[in-house]
Design an enzyme around this catalytic site. Structure first.
Site, PDB file in Angstrom:
ATOM      1  CB  THR A  76     -11.720 -12.125  -8.156  1.00  0.00           C
ATOM      2  OG1 THR A  76     -12.023 -13.300  -8.930  1.00  0.00           O
ATOM      3  CG2 THR A  76     -11.430 -10.977  -9.119  1.00  0.00           C
ATOM      4  CG  LEU A  77      -6.330 -10.746  -5.659  1.00  0.00           C
ATOM      5  CD1 LEU A  77      -4.816 -10.888  -5.808  1.00  0.00           C
ATOM      6  CD2 LEU A  77      -6.708 -10.638  -4.191  1.00  0.00           C
ATOM      7  CD  GLU A  78     -12.788  -5.754  -6.278  1.00  0.00           C
ATOM      8  OE1 GLU A  78     -12.532  -4.907  -5.402  1.00  0.00           O
ATOM      9  OE2 GLU A  78     -13.880  -6.315  -6.366  1.00  0.00           O
TER      10      GLU A  78
ATOM     11  N   GLY B  22       0.815  -1.205   0.000  1.00  0.00           N
ATOM     12  CA  GLY B  22       0.000   0.000   0.000  1.00  0.00           C
ATOM     13  C   GLY B  22       0.849   1.256   0.000  1.00  0.00           C
TER      14      GLY B  22
ATOM     15  CD  GLN C 287      -2.379  -8.311   6.491  1.00  0.00           C
ATOM     16  OE1 GLN C 287      -1.519  -8.927   7.105  1.00  0.00           O
ATOM     17  NE2 GLN C 287      -2.573  -7.018   6.658  1.00  0.00           N
TER      18      GLN C 287
ATOM     19  CG  ASP D 237     -21.081 -14.225   1.977  1.00  0.00           C
ATOM     20  OD1 ASP D 237     -21.339 -13.688   3.074  1.00  0.00           O
ATOM     21  OD2 ASP D 237     -21.488 -13.782   0.892  1.00  0.00           O
TER      22      ASP D 237
ATOM     23  CD  GLN E 107     -14.070 -16.181  -7.874  1.00  0.00           C
ATOM     24  OE1 GLN E 107     -14.857 -15.624  -8.624  1.00  0.00           O
ATOM     25  NE2 GLN E 107     -13.494 -15.551  -6.868  1.00  0.00           N
TER      26      GLN E 107
ATOM     27  CE1 TYR F  44     -21.430 -16.091  -2.910  1.00  0.00           C
ATOM     28  CE2 TYR F  44     -20.061 -17.939  -3.579  1.00  0.00           C
ATOM     29  CZ  TYR F  44     -20.651 -16.720  -3.855  1.00  0.00           C
ATOM     30  OH  TYR F  44     -20.469 -16.138  -5.082  1.00  0.00           O
TER      31      TYR F  44
END
Length: 201
Positions: free
Chosen positions: A127-129, A105, A148, A119, A174, A162
């Site tokens: 998935t990472l944004e 960061g 983390q 969930d 996924q 979920y």
């Protein structure tokens, strides 16, 4: 209740919590480090005039796989989807949250823009944004620590976790970065009956 390193180890040993592949050295005092996979989804800005969450736009992103020993270059202002190297599986009474690494960061790398919550009952690669808010390109190395994950024990097991038949669970199982499927359960409330500055009640 946030799980400690001791709790996390116990859940892994019991087979209730799944992190594959797992390395003992990834466990932190109250979280587990997760690594970046080699798969990405890049946005194609020339396919559609705008992004519409209500519509199926299958060509909005394109899949990219980088060579395992080569970095992916994330340019300033760029937003891409990545995924965790680890396959994460949660029991019905444990939820998780993905947080970025402080050291990354401070370089201008955002690991997730909004969807950090996972969930109970979820199973899959998260998935990472990924966003670069720095002024220089950032090298993203497959296999590097990218975030983390902390775990929370629910007061009771989820009645419908979920993956249950009652939910669409669009991202269950996924593999790799998965494009948005918001159109599958898009909901829009009629707000025409309200006036600006006044409550509807």
């Amino acid at each position: 209740m946030l799980l400690s390193d001791r709790d996390i180890k116990a859940e892994l040993t019991a087979g209730r919590l799944g992190l594959e592949p797992f390395e003992q050295g990834m466990i932190q005092p109250s979280s587990v480090d997760v690594r970046l996979d080699r798969f990405f989804r890049l946005f194609d800005n020339h396919k559609y005039p705008f992004i519409d969450p209500a519509e199926d736009q299958p060509d909005l992103t394109r899949f990219v796989e980088v060579v395992a020993d080569q970095p992916f270059i994330l340019h300033p202002g760029e937003f891409v989807l990545g995924s965790t190297f680890e396959l994460v599986s949660l029991p019905d009474d444990v939820a998780a949250r993905l947080e970025g690494k402080s050291s990354l960061g401070r370089l201008g790398l955002l690991t997730h823009s909004t969807a950090g919550f996972i969930d109970p009952g979820f199973s899959g690669h998260v998935t990472l944004e990924l966003s670069n808010v720095a002024t220089l390109p950032i090298k993203l190395w497959p296999g590097m620590k990218i975030g983390q994950m902390c775990f929370f024990r629910l007061s009771s097991a989820a009645e419908k976790p979920y993956g249950s038949a009652e939910y669409s669970s669009r991202y269950q199982g996924q593999r790799g970065p998965t494009a948005s499927r918001s159109f599958l359960n898009f909901h829009r409330t009629d707000v025409s009956g309200t006036e600006a500055g006044r409550s509807s009640s």
